[in-house]
Scaffold this active site. Structure first.
Site, mmCIF file in Angstrom:
data_model
loop_
_atom_site.group_PDB
_atom_site.id
_atom_site.type_symbol
_atom_site.label_atom_id
_atom_site.label_comp_id
_atom_site.label_asym_id
_atom_site.label_seq_id
_atom_site.Cartn_x
_atom_site.Cartn_y
_atom_site.Cartn_z
ATOM 1 N N SER A 62 62.845 -6.991 56.707
ATOM 2 C CA SER A 62 63.847 -6.324 55.885
ATOM 3 C C SER A 62 65.245 -6.798 56.273
ATOM 4 O O SER A 62 65.570 -7.969 56.139
ATOM 5 C CB SER A 62 63.690 -4.808 56.002
ATOM 6 O OG SER A 62 64.430 -4.130 55.002
ATOM 7 N N GLU B 146 60.348 -10.898 49.339
ATOM 8 C CA GLU B 146 59.985 -9.547 48.925
ATOM 9 C C GLU B 146 61.256 -8.727 48.919
ATOM 10 O O GLU B 146 62.315 -9.197 49.326
ATOM 11 C CB GLU B 146 58.943 -8.953 49.876
ATOM 12 C CG GLU B 146 59.357 -8.909 51.343
ATOM 13 C CD GLU B 146 60.056 -7.621 51.754
ATOM 14 O OE1 GLU B 146 59.814 -6.575 51.119
ATOM 15 O OE2 GLU B 146 60.839 -7.658 52.714
ATOM 16 N N HIS C 34 57.606 -4.569 52.411
ATOM 17 C CA HIS C 34 57.720 -3.112 52.418
ATOM 18 C C HIS C 34 56.524 -2.474 51.719
ATOM 19 O O HIS C 34 56.656 -1.789 50.709
ATOM 20 C CB HIS C 34 59.004 -2.680 51.716
ATOM 21 C CG HIS C 34 60.256 -3.089 52.409
ATOM 22 N ND1 HIS C 34 60.772 -4.373 52.344
ATOM 23 C CD2 HIS C 34 61.127 -2.378 53.173
ATOM 24 C CE1 HIS C 34 61.894 -4.432 53.034
ATOM 25 N NE2 HIS C 34 62.132 -3.238 53.553
#
Length: 307
Positions: free
Chosen positions: A116, A212, A277
């Protein structure tokens, strides 16, 4: 794009430092993550400021200076074999320019794990240290402390990386074909906002891009991909592997965006490789040569992520 240096795999008793370069941590979840690592016969050590919260900016895990100091101290400590991020969120962009990259390079290669917001650090570790890194779960993350698949895939990557050299898609090919390249990527929005900043690659030429994101509606995904297309950052990319798009709207609305923006690249694009995620997220290495086969729905590493 060249392969990067692979750190050594971990062995029982290895010391693992847990740092918080981004958002604040839930203490109970951190303790659960540390207990899990101890159960793997590792020696986890929480950084001094890992539970801090910035007094003025509550979305940061302490001040920029303290977060940077924790990361640099952990990396430069010769007794530490791996550094794991405790959480994503936001804040790594505020830390990356405060690090002494010469000192960190002198400390030698070791394992770095995070995902992330840590995308910023993955890019910096590649550019400044020439090092393979692991885009995997954070130590105080809900998925890490609760999901057996996530736990076991990271554990295998750390201790026996030769056993997890192939990722298999649960979806279909967005664009067919087969391609080879060096893996790179992370969170799409972080890659887009990082363009043109220090410690970030100028482009993805020769790379297999693995991307992502989370909580970005379809138009925002479009915006980020369009930014990378317009700047030329995607020129020469050999293939694209897609991870999860949690809370990015209904996938039937997002899929046409991905097809529209990525289809013109003329390279294979594979959906749903299971990283990012999502529940049961797997760990993917950045900086290793691999083959992406969209028709078979696989990403196969040429060699293990760690030595």
């Amino acid at each position: 794009m060249k392969d990067l240096v692979r750190p050594s795999r971990l062995a029982p008793g290895a010391r693992v430092a847990v740092v918080a370069p981004s958002g604040p941590i839930v203490e109970e979840r951190l303790q659960a993550g540390l207990d899990l690592l101890r159960g793997w016969d590792l020696d986890p050590v929480a950084a001094p400021h890992v539970l801090d919260r910035d007094p003025g900016l509550g979305y940061l895990a302490g001040t920029d200076a303290d977060r940077a100091a924790d990361l640099q101290r952990a990396w430069c400590d010769p007794s530490v074999d791996a550094v794991l991020c405790a959480r994503g969120g936001y804040g790594a962009q505020r830390v990356v320019d405060l690090l002494d990259w010469d000192a960190m390079r002198a400390a030698g290669p070791k394992v770095f794990v995070g995902f992330s917001d840590s995308t910023t650090l993955h890019e910096a570790f590649a550019v400044r240290l020439g090092l393979v890194t692991l885009y995997g779960p954070v130590a105080a993350g809900a998925d890490f402390v609760k999901n057996a698949r996530t736990q076991e895939h990271l554990r295998a990557t750390l201790f026996a990386p030769e056993t997890v050299r192939t990722l298999t898609s649960s979806g279909t090919a967005l664009a067919p074909g087969r391609a080879r390249g060096v893996t790179l990527g992370g969170c799409l929005s972080l890659l887009a906002t990082g363009y043109g900043t220090p410690h970030t690659r100028a482009g993805a030429r020769g790379g297999l891009l693995l991307i992502e994101d989370v909580a970005e509606p379809p138009y925002a995904v479009d915006r980020a991909l369009t930014q990378l297309l317009r700047t030329g950052w995607l020129d020469g990319v050999t293939g694209v592997g897609l991870g999860s798009w949690d809370r990015c709207g209904a996938y039937e609305e997002l899929r046409p965006v991905l097809a529209d923006r990525l289809g013109g690249l003329g390279v294979p694009v594979v959906e749903e490789l299971g990283f990012g995620h999502c529940e049961g997220a797997v760990t993917v290495p950045f900086g290793v040569s691999a083959v992406l086969d969209a028709d078979a729905g696989t990403l196969a590493l040429d060699e293990p992520a760690l030595r």
